[in-house]
Every structure is written in C-alpha cells, then in structure tokens.
Write a protein that holds these residues in place. Structure first.
Motif, PDB file in Angstrom:
ATOM      1  N   THR A  39       0.839  -1.187   0.000  1.00 19.86           N
ATOM      2  CA  THR A  39       0.000   0.000   0.000  1.00 19.86           C
ATOM      3  C   THR A  39       0.879   1.243   0.000  1.00 19.86           C
ATOM      4  OG1 THR A  39      -1.716  -1.141   1.241  1.00 19.86           O
ATOM      5  CG2 THR A  39      -1.808   1.256   1.233  1.00 19.86           C
ATOM      6  N   VAL A  40       0.515   2.185  -0.899  1.00 25.38           N
ATOM      7  CA  VAL A  40       1.201   3.475  -0.952  1.00 25.38           C
ATOM      8  C   VAL A  40       0.186   4.532  -0.543  1.00 25.38           C
ATOM      9  CG1 VAL A  40       2.445   5.135  -2.356  1.00 25.38           C
ATOM     10  CG2 VAL A  40       2.720   2.680  -2.784  1.00 25.38           C
ATOM     11  N   SER A  41       0.479   5.274   0.502  1.00 32.56           N
ATOM     12  CA  SER A  41      -0.461   6.274   0.995  1.00 32.56           C
ATOM     13  C   SER A  41       0.192   7.648   1.012  1.00 32.56           C
ATOM     14  CB  SER A  41      -0.964   5.910   2.399  1.00 32.56           C
ATOM     15  OG  SER A  41       0.126   5.898   3.317  1.00 32.56           O
ATOM     16  N   GLY A  42      -0.643   8.673   1.027  1.00 26.80           N
ATOM     17  CA  GLY A  42      -0.140  10.035   1.055  1.00 26.80           C
ATOM     18  C   GLY A  42      -1.247  11.003   0.733  1.00 26.80           C
ATOM     19  N   PRO A  43      -0.999  12.293   0.969  1.00 24.92           N
ATOM     20  CA  PRO A  43      -2.042  13.287   0.695  1.00 24.92           C
ATOM     21  C   PRO A  43      -2.274  13.445  -0.802  1.00 24.92           C
ATOM     22  CG  PRO A  43       0.002  14.356   1.281  1.00 24.92           C
ATOM     23  CD  PRO A  43       0.228  12.905   1.487  1.00 24.92           C
ATOM     24  N   ASN A  44      -3.367  14.112  -1.146  1.00 26.50           N
ATOM     25  CA  ASN A  44      -3.669  14.384  -2.558  1.00 26.50           C
ATOM     26  C   ASN A  44      -2.552  15.227  -3.159  1.00 26.50           C
ATOM     27  OD1 ASN A  44      -6.071  13.005  -2.388  1.00 26.50           O
ATOM     28  ND2 ASN A  44      -7.276  14.857  -1.871  1.00 26.50           N
ATOM     29  N   GLY A  45      -2.153  14.853  -4.392  1.00 23.29           N
ATOM     30  CA  GLY A  45      -1.101  15.593  -5.080  1.00 23.29           C
ATOM     31  C   GLY A  45       0.296  15.155  -4.728  1.00 23.29           C
ATOM     32  N   SER A  46       0.422  14.135  -3.923  1.00 25.15           N
ATOM     33  CA  SER A  46       1.762  13.678  -3.523  1.00 25.15           C
ATOM     34  C   SER A  46       2.405  12.784  -4.572  1.00 25.15           C
ATOM     35  CB  SER A  46       1.676  12.943  -2.189  1.00 25.15           C
ATOM     36  OG  SER A  46       0.833  11.789  -2.306  1.00 25.15           O
ATOM     37  N   GLY A  47       1.648  12.375  -5.621  1.00 24.36           N
ATOM     38  CA  GLY A  47       2.246  11.581  -6.710  1.00 24.36           C
ATOM     39  C   GLY A  47       1.941  10.112  -6.633  1.00 24.36           C
ATOM     40  N   LYS A  48       0.901   9.717  -5.869  1.00 26.59           N
ATOM     41  CA  LYS A  48       0.574   8.286  -5.785  1.00 26.59           C
ATOM     42  C   LYS A  48       0.183   7.735  -7.159  1.00 26.59           C
ATOM     43  CE  LYS A  48      -2.714   8.878  -2.791  1.00 26.59           C
ATOM     44  NZ  LYS A  48      -2.641  10.347  -2.689  1.00 26.59           N
ATOM     45  N   SER A  49      -0.669   8.469  -7.882  1.00 29.00           N
ATOM     46  CA  SER A  49      -1.120   7.995  -9.206  1.00 29.00           C
ATOM     47  C   SER A  49       0.030   7.914 -10.198  1.00 29.00           C
ATOM     48  CB  SER A  49      -2.209   8.924  -9.756  1.00 29.00           C
ATOM     49  OG  SER A  49      -3.330   8.925  -8.921  1.00 29.00           O
ATOM     50  N   ASN A  50       1.089   8.724  -9.975  1.00 28.13           N
ATOM     51  CA  ASN A  50       2.219   8.699 -10.913  1.00 28.13           C
ATOM     52  C   ASN A  50       2.958   7.365 -10.877  1.00 28.13           C
ATOM     53  OD1 ASN A  50       1.619  11.285 -11.679  1.00 28.13           O
ATOM     54  ND2 ASN A  50       3.141  12.252 -10.332  1.00 28.13           N
ATOM     55  N   ILE A  51       2.826   6.633  -9.735  1.00 26.20           N
ATOM     56  CA  ILE A  51       3.450   5.305  -9.681  1.00 26.20           C
ATOM     57  C   ILE A  51       2.763   4.369 -10.674  1.00 26.20           C
ATOM     58  CG2 ILE A  51       3.886   3.321  -8.187  1.00 26.20           C
ATOM     59  CD1 ILE A  51       4.072   5.243  -5.822  1.00 26.20           C
TER      60      ILE A  51
END
Length: 364
Positions: A28-40
C-alpha cells in the motif's frame, strides 16, 4: 509473477532517481492528494506500453519528463519477480522525442515486449491495472459489459482478439492468393504468347539462316561466274591485241608490198604504153587484186578495234557488278547483325518474364 521493484528517474513528479519495492502480497502506498501516488501507476503503464499519453494525463509524451531540473530525459524500469525487467526511456529531441524500449536491458520493440508479457496474461486490453474509479464502474455497468471485463481478466478476450486477427490475416492471405492466381493466369497466358513468339522467332531465325546461306552460295556462284567471265574477256582482249598486232604487222607488209606494187605499177604503166592490150588487162587485174586484199585487211583491223572497245566496256560493267555485289554482301551482314540483336532482345524479354513468374510463384 508480480512486480518486485520500480526504478523511476525524472518521470513526472519523480525528479530524482527513486526505487520503490513491492513485496509479495499487498503493498500500500499512501499520502495526501497531489503527492504523486497515481504517478506510480502511470510509470508502470508508461514502461510496459499499456497506455497512451492522454491516459497518462499528458498532451504529448515528452510532457512526462520532469521540468524541475536540466535533464531532458526520463526512464522507468519495472522488475518482475521471475527476473524479467522492462525499461522505457524517453528523451527530448529537436523533432519531438525519442522513445526506446529495453527487455532485460537489451534494446527491443514494443511488439516484442507485448508478446513476452502476453505469455503472462498481461496485455494493453486486459485489466491488469485497476485505475481509480474502475471498481465503481464495474458495479454500475451492465451484465454484458461486466462479462467482457471478466473475459478480459480471464484472458478469453485476448484469444478472441487473436482469433479475429487470424481471420483478418487469413482473409488477407486468401485475397493475395486469389490475386496471385489471377496474376499466374495472366502470366500463363503471356507465357503461351511468348512460346508462340519464340517458335516464330526460331522459325524466322532458321529461315533467315537458310536464306543467308543460299544468298552466300548465290553470291559465291555469281562471283565465280563474273570472275570466269572476266578471265575469258581478259583472254579475249589479249587474243584481240595479239591479232591486232599481227594484223598491223600484216598491214605493214601489205603497205610495203603496196609501195612496191605502186612502184611496179608505175613501171608497168610505162610498159603498158609499149605492150599490147592483153598484157595491160592482166596488169590491171593484178592491181585490183592487191586493192581488194588491202581493203579486207583494213576491215579486219577496224573489226578488231571495235571488238577491243566492246571488251573494255564489258570489263567496266563487270567491275561495277563486283562493286554492287560487295555492297549487297555488306548490307546483308548488317541486316544479320540487326536480327541477331532482335533475337537477343527477345531472349532477354523471355528470361525477364520467367524470372517474374518464379518470383510470383515464390511469393504465392
């Protein structure tokens, strides 16, 4: 097989080289919006060639390169648990961008990579990656659409696509075979025509060679006839000249005798005055005899001169005929060379048609 690690360098929000490990099971990769999760997820789709620049939220592919540093290239490397690795590098260029794929660090093509991934049920049309909102969409779509998704996940749709592609390829091959059959028919017809033309050409060549042989024999015969005629005329001229000299010699003798006769005639004229009429008549007869002999010799000389002129004219005619005969022989040789060139061109055309037929047969 699962993804064991990602190596991202200067791709979208990843300005620096970053390694992201994926453990067996769930990561699981977590983080606030705009932190680049979708870029992974985007980096995975980018590297494996499973999506377009529009899906990756970029107008142009080179817009995926991070602009916060001076590097004009980006790369993503996906490591799988079985040791397989797929890398994609993109670089800005004056004409747009340069994109290269690497399979196990060797330069490859997207088709080869898709073929390798398809053996593990990974393809651009399958649901190997669930994007944001896909679960909700699956719940809300119709049963038929949901069945299509299940077929994609199970890999059945990929087989259906391959079947359709095989059918299209088969149809293309059948069309090419039909077209090749038509071309072969035309080639067979053309070959028949070429065979007929070849037969005519061979007959023409044989007739022409026979004609040339007969003409050569005729020229030889005429040449020897003219040569013999020339030799006979030359002998006649020599005989005529010999006869003329003999006649001239006889004429000199006759003239000499005539001079003597004239002298005797003068003497006889003196005697006639003193002799009787019988002796005078006898003397006149002898004088007339000498005159007739002189006239005949003069006619013989004129005949010899006339014959000599005729022989000289015949010699000139023979020389003219020999010259014309040589010109005809040269013209015949020139025509033979031209026909040989025509026959050579026809043979080259036949060889070209045969090569074209072999090429089409090999293609079929």
């Amino acid at each position: 097989m699962y993804i064991s690690k990602l190596e991202i360098d200067n791709f979208k929000s990843f300005a620096n080289r970053t390694e992201i490990p994926f453990l067996e099971g769930f990561t699981t990769v977590s983080g606030p919006n705009g932190s680049g999760k979708s870029n992974i997820i985007d980096s995975i789709l980018f590297s494996l060639g499973l999506s377009t620049s529009k899906t990756l939220r970029a107008d142009r592919l080179f817009h995926l390169i991070n602009t916060h540093n001076k590097k004009n290239e980006a790369s993503v490397k996906v490591h799988f648990s079985n040791g397989l690795s797929v890398t994609r590098k993109i670089k800005k260029a004056s004409g747009g961008y340069i994109s290269n794929y690497y399979l196990n660090d060797r330069l490859s093509t997207l088709g080869d990579i898709h073929d390798e991934l398809s053996s593990h049920n990974i393809s651009p049309g399958c649901y190997n990656v669930m994007m944001q909102g896909d679960v909700t969409n699956i719940i809300n779509i119709s049963a038929n659409e949901r069945r299509k998704i299940i077929d994609e996940i199970a890999g059945v749709a990929d087989f259906d696509r391959r079947i359709e592609q095989a059918k299209r390829e088969l149809e293309t091959v059948e069309q090419r075979v039909e077209k090749s059959g038509l071309i072969l028919g035309e080639i067979d017809y053309r070959l028949c025509q070429l065979e007929e033309e070849r037969e005519h050409a061979l007959k023409y060549k044989a007739v022409r060679e026979e004609k040339q042989e007969l003409e050569n024999k005729l020229h030889v015969v005429r040449y020897f006839e003219i040569k013999n005629s020339f030799e006979r005329l030359h002998e006649s001229i020599l005989d005529a000249n010999k006869s003329r000299k003999e006649e001239e010699k006889k004429l000199e003798q006759v003239l000499e005798k005539l001079g003597e006769s004239s002298k005797k005639h003068a003497e006889l004229s003196e005697l006639i005055k003193n002799k009787g009429e019988d002796e005078q008549i006898e003397i006149k007869k002898r004088v007339e005899t000498f005159k007739g002999l002189i006239s005949r010799k003069q006619d013989s000389i004129r005949l010899s001169e006339k014959q000599e002129q005729t022989n000289l004219k015949n010699i000139e005619n023979i020389k003219t005929n020999i010259k014309e005969l040589k010109e005809k022989i040269e013209s015949s040789n020139h025509n033979i060379e031209e026909k040989n060139l025509e026959i050579k061109g026809a043979k080259n055309s036949i060889n070209g048609q045969k090569q074209e037929l072999e090429r089409l047969l090999n293609e079929v």
